[in-house]
Motif scaffolding. Structure first.
Motif, short mmCIF file in Angstrom:
data_model
loop_
_atom_site.label_atom_id
_atom_site.label_comp_id
_atom_site.label_asym_id
_atom_site.label_seq_id
_atom_site.Cartn_x
_atom_site.Cartn_y
_atom_site.Cartn_z
N LEU A 47 3.82 -42.86 -9.32
CA LEU A 47 3.58 -41.51 -8.83
C LEU A 47 2.88 -40.66 -9.87
O LEU A 47 2.06 -39.80 -9.53
N THR A 48 3.19 -40.89 -11.15
CA THR A 48 2.50 -40.16 -12.22
C THR A 48 1.01 -40.47 -12.18
O THR A 48 0.15 -39.57 -12.29
N LYS A 49 0.67 -41.75 -12.01
CA LYS A 49 -0.74 -42.14 -11.95
C LYS A 49 -1.41 -41.53 -10.72
O LYS A 49 -2.55 -41.02 -10.81
N LEU A 50 -0.72 -41.54 -9.58
CA LEU A 50 -1.30 -41.01 -8.36
C LEU A 50 -1.59 -39.52 -8.48
O LEU A 50 -2.62 -39.03 -8.00
N ARG A 51 -0.71 -38.78 -9.11
CA ARG A 51 -0.94 -37.34 -9.27
C ARG A 51 -2.11 -37.08 -10.20
O ARG A 51 -2.86 -36.11 -10.01
N ARG A 52 -2.28 -37.92 -11.19
CA ARG A 52 -3.44 -37.76 -12.08
C ARG A 52 -4.72 -38.11 -11.34
O ARG A 52 -5.75 -37.46 -11.53
#
Length: 450
Positions: free
Chosen positions: A413-418
């Protein structure tokens, strides 16, 4: 598929329709008795349609959904008789009336709706009549009820749903589970739309197949809508589960798409917006948007009503929602609810993933792996359906690996938000561009159904 398959001493030519709680008809069907009524051309055409559905060339899933749709429609017509009587051929109405007249009396009281597979009760509405003429008329009416456009003022469906008994009546049998799990998504959507748009809020809360109000809904007044925007004519289906940052910018609710409060606003404002355009309460609106019950009912609510003074720049929730609603009116109409249903088991397939990986520039970062592919599927799914990354099918059972639990700080999810915010340094920036183009291509293939 054979009823009463284990009934003893039945000749293959004997009728197996149930005539009582533990008895079958047993009438010989190979005699030369004259038919009770002539087969009219319109009934013959319907018989051809039904036989074609059983043809080997017809996709099994589609045929199964069509027959489930017919069973649900039969239940609605029988439960609401005589509201939709005009849909049946004139030659069959008298027989149907004789069959259904006793059912208009008070039947079994509310209780768990169950239908025994071994001996269906005579008063279950999903069961057709034993009489062939009555069954033919009922099938004809059900077929034409499904063929009608429910948005047409002349459609029988809205009027029929207004006159149904309560949904916990025993005589429904398995009608509602069948609608939820076996019928076509289009029929579920049509019935849901009619409940939402044509029936009173009290009736919806009393019995429609939706989320029941919980204690949280009765203890906090803020869960109930305090104002409405129903005059704008916006359907709740056009509200995405997670608002695009550009919508918030357009409504001057944030200064930039990287505003730290944007995720809370983007997650909760759609619920409030569905509330005010449909008169649902907060929990019903959240369920309508596909937000899990746990997100609204756990002790630390992830999705809870906004506090205008703390969460909104202008401190005015009605004004904020009106700005948002006016912005929605200017957007292309997309049925996000239908898309979530259509893509509920979707992920990037092997062929599409190989094609995307071939677009990777030589020597640019790590080679995409399975972790990257999961993120890519969630990114495209969210782009198509306007939904939360965390609710993507690849992160939910049965597609999610059994040894993994989903949490808000999950690296995926961290990667997706970035990726979404394009916050530098963006990992695999080439892939973000390729995924957006892939999402647009997928949308182009399904736009006619949205």
């Amino acid at each position: 598929m054979l009823p009463a398959a284990n009934a003893p001493r039945l000749h293959p030519a004997q009728c197996r329709n149930w005539s009582g709680k533990r008895e079958v008809c047993g009438h010989r069907l190979d005699g030369a008795e004259p038919a009770a009524a002539a087969l009219t051309p319109e009934l013959a055409d319907l018989q051809t349609v039904l036989l074609d559905l059983l043809d080997g060339d017809e996709p099994a899933e589609l045929a199964s959904q069509r027959f489930a749709d017919l069973q649900v429609a039969i239940s609605l017509i029988q439960a609401g008789w005589p509201v939709a009587a005009e849909l049946a051929p004139a030659a069959t109405r008298a027989v149907l009336e004789a069959h259904l007249a006793p059912q208009q009396q008070d039947g079994p009281g509310p209780g768990p709706a169950t239908e025994s597979a071994g001996s269906p009760p005579e008063t279950v509405w999903s069961a057709p009549p034993g009489d062939s003429v009555a069954t033919a008329g009922l099938l004809f009416g059900a077929y034409h009820l499904l063929a009608q456009d429910s948005s047409d003022p002349r459609s029988a469906l809205p009027q029929l749903l207004r006159n149904l008994p309560t949904l916990d009546d025993l005589r429904w049998g398995r009608t509602w589970p069948m609608l939820a799990h076996q019928a076509s998504p289009s029929l579920r959507r049509r019935i849901d739309q009619v409940y939402r748009h044509r029936l009173s809020a009290d009736w919806i809360r009393q019995g429609a197949p939706t989320l029941r109000a919980s204690k949280a809904n009765t203890t906090q007044k803020v869960f109930a809508p305090t104002h409405t925007l129903t005059d704008l004519g916006i359907a709740p289906e056009y509200i995405p589960q997670c608002l695009p940052g550009s919508w918030l910018l357009a409504a001057t609710l944030m200064d930039s798409e990287r505003d730290l409060t944007s995720y809370r606003l983007r997650r909760v404002l759609p619920v409030h917006l569905v509330q005010v355009i449909s008169d649902m309460n907060f929990l019903e609106a959240a369920a309508f948007l596909g937000i899990p019950t746990s997100w609204t009912t756990q002790s630390r609510l992830r999705v809870k009503p906004l506090d205008p003074r703390r969460d909104l720049k202008n401190g005015d929730l009605p004004a904020t929602l009106r700005l948002l609603a006016q912005h929605v009116l200017g957007q292309e109409k997309v049925d996000y609810r239908a898309r979530r249903m259509q893509f509920s088991r979707w992920s990037i397939d092997d062929m599409a993933w190989d094609e995307l990986c071939r677009q990777r520039p030589p020597g640019r970062g790590r080679k995409p792996n399975e972790h990257t592919r999961e993120c890519a599927s969630a990114f495209v799914w969210s782009y198509i359906t306007g939904s939360e990354f965390a609710l993507a099918p690849v992160f939910q059972p049965p597609m999610r690996p059994h040894d993994r639990t989903l949490s808000l700080d999950m690296p995926h999810l961290t990667k997706l938000r970035r990726w979404e915010s394009k916050e530098p340094p963006v990992p695999a920036s080439w892939l973000c561009t390729a995924l957006e183009e892939h999402a647009r291509q997928v949308i182009a293939t399904i736009s006619h159904t949205s």
